[in-house]
Design an enzyme around this catalytic site. Sequence first.
Site, PDB file in Angstrom:
ATOM      1  N   TYR A 135      16.318 -29.905  38.012  1.00 32.81           N
ATOM      2  CA  TYR A 135      16.032 -29.814  36.722  1.00 32.81           C
ATOM      3  C   TYR A 135      16.628 -29.098  35.564  1.00 32.81           C
ATOM      4  CZ  TYR A 135      11.059 -30.775  38.075  1.00 32.81           C
ATOM      5  OH  TYR A 135       9.821 -31.403  38.531  1.00 32.81           O
ATOM      6  N   LYS A 185      13.613 -31.465  52.301  1.00 29.77           N
ATOM      7  CA  LYS A 185      13.741 -32.964  52.708  1.00 29.77           C
ATOM      8  C   LYS A 185      15.156 -33.189  53.336  1.00 29.77           C
ATOM      9  CE  LYS A 185      12.295 -37.374  52.302  1.00 29.77           C
ATOM     10  NZ  LYS A 185      11.275 -37.913  53.048  1.00 29.77           N
ATOM     11  N   ASP A 217       6.989 -34.776  52.185  1.00 26.69           N
ATOM     12  CA  ASP A 217       6.185 -35.963  52.202  1.00 26.69           C
ATOM     13  C   ASP A 217       5.155 -35.358  53.071  1.00 26.69           C
ATOM     14  OD1 ASP A 217       8.308 -36.015  54.011  1.00 26.69           O
ATOM     15  OD2 ASP A 217       8.339 -38.248  54.060  1.00 26.69           O
ATOM     16  N   ASP A 241       7.041 -28.053  41.883  1.00 25.49           N
ATOM     17  CA  ASP A 241       6.407 -28.656  40.607  1.00 25.49           C
ATOM     18  C   ASP A 241       5.141 -29.362  40.986  1.00 25.49           C
ATOM     19  OD1 ASP A 241       5.652 -29.272  37.932  1.00 25.49           O
ATOM     20  OD2 ASP A 241       7.561 -30.381  37.505  1.00 25.49           O
ATOM     21  N   ASP A 245       0.642 -28.012  41.774  1.00 25.28           N
ATOM     22  CA  ASP A 245      -0.367 -28.764  41.020  1.00 25.28           C
ATOM     23  C   ASP A 245      -1.309 -29.319  42.127  1.00 25.28           C
ATOM     24  OD1 ASP A 245       0.493 -28.172  38.419  1.00 25.28           O
ATOM     25  OD2 ASP A 245       0.467 -30.063  37.625  1.00 25.28           O
TER      26      ASP A 245
END
Length: 351
Positions: A135, A185, A217, A241, A245
Amino acid sequence: MKICVLPGDGIGPEITAQAVRVLQALDLKFEMEEALLGGCAVDATGNPYPEATQKLARQADAILLGAVGGPQWDSLPREKRPERGLLGIRKDLNLFANLRPAILYPELANASTLKSEIVAGLDILIIRELTGDIYFGQPRGVREENGERVGFNTMVYSESEIRRIGRVAFEAARKRDKRVCSVDKMNVLECTQLWRDVMVEVSKDYPDVALSHMLVDNAAMQLVKAPKQFDVMVTGNMFGDILSDEASMLTGSIGMLPSASLDENNKGLYEPSHGSAPDIAGKGIANPLATILSAAMLLRYTFGLEEAALRVEAAVKKVLAQGYRTGDIYERGTTKVGTQEMGDAVIAALA
Ligand code: NAD
């Protein structure tokens, strides 16, 4: 113990008022002062994060925020929008660690879209790094290459950035079930191989906390398959992020979810995970529990007042067990109450 209170917009003033009453009822001698952030600050000063608020927020040990935003400010230029105030204060105070618990109280198990046996009693804490990763990484942009546009971003983490969020996760786990699951990852991304290596190094300082690793994943899958296996989950900005959620939606009740964003000295900004709910603002029906639970996090993480934090959380559990519900979590057979009455019930349950 100085607390800067930022009621904000929409239901913000109604719900923070109840959290402030709960803090006052603890009789712990907090110094609390209010300031403007968001749309109300734009209206009063033309700036969503005015100088007076900056000064107060910098001086305070902790900040309690309601929510910002509303349709009346949506057409303003981007730098004048209420959300700019929120990003501004997070950046200004270097709040790099975002803590989002997802707790499903057994009494609210029906609010989740998942089967109640999968989620009833869920109590996990997602810790998301908030100021680094893809980001913010450079270089970034869109350029021309071989006659077509190519978009690119950079995933980047320094050892020190990983180390400091790792420490937040291990410290938090020490106050819970002493398990940290680090999500990366590493099978594809070198940056996250470093993440994993540094987490292993940090874990050596916390022999009492068990560290495990999971690929992102699989973590996304496990969160809906068997979410109760987790205690503390720590991950980078982008994975966090998405996963935070996902985790918050396991509980199905947005009016119940608190959050904290901390700096390196445990100064923090505490706010409910939901927005300013303009559709119900001013009606006295908003659920104040996410904000009250954010105040409990404030007691725990900024002031180290674990006992007081547990007292507030136990009071919230008690009012749910007593059957009090605001409209968003109401079910037949329970007692529907408004914002103020819910605050009264929590204060009564503190005794
Ligand atoms: P929202 O979270 O405000 O509302 C979504 C739905 O949930 C609405 O139906 C609302 O009535 C309900 N809801 C939310 N909190 C509730 C509570 N405490 N009690 C009962 N019901 C509640 O999200 P939105 O509608 O997408 O956004 C509204 C405004 O809030 C926008 O301006 C948005 O930018 C802003 N927002 C602010 C923050 C923040 O301040 N951190 C976060 C998200 C959205």
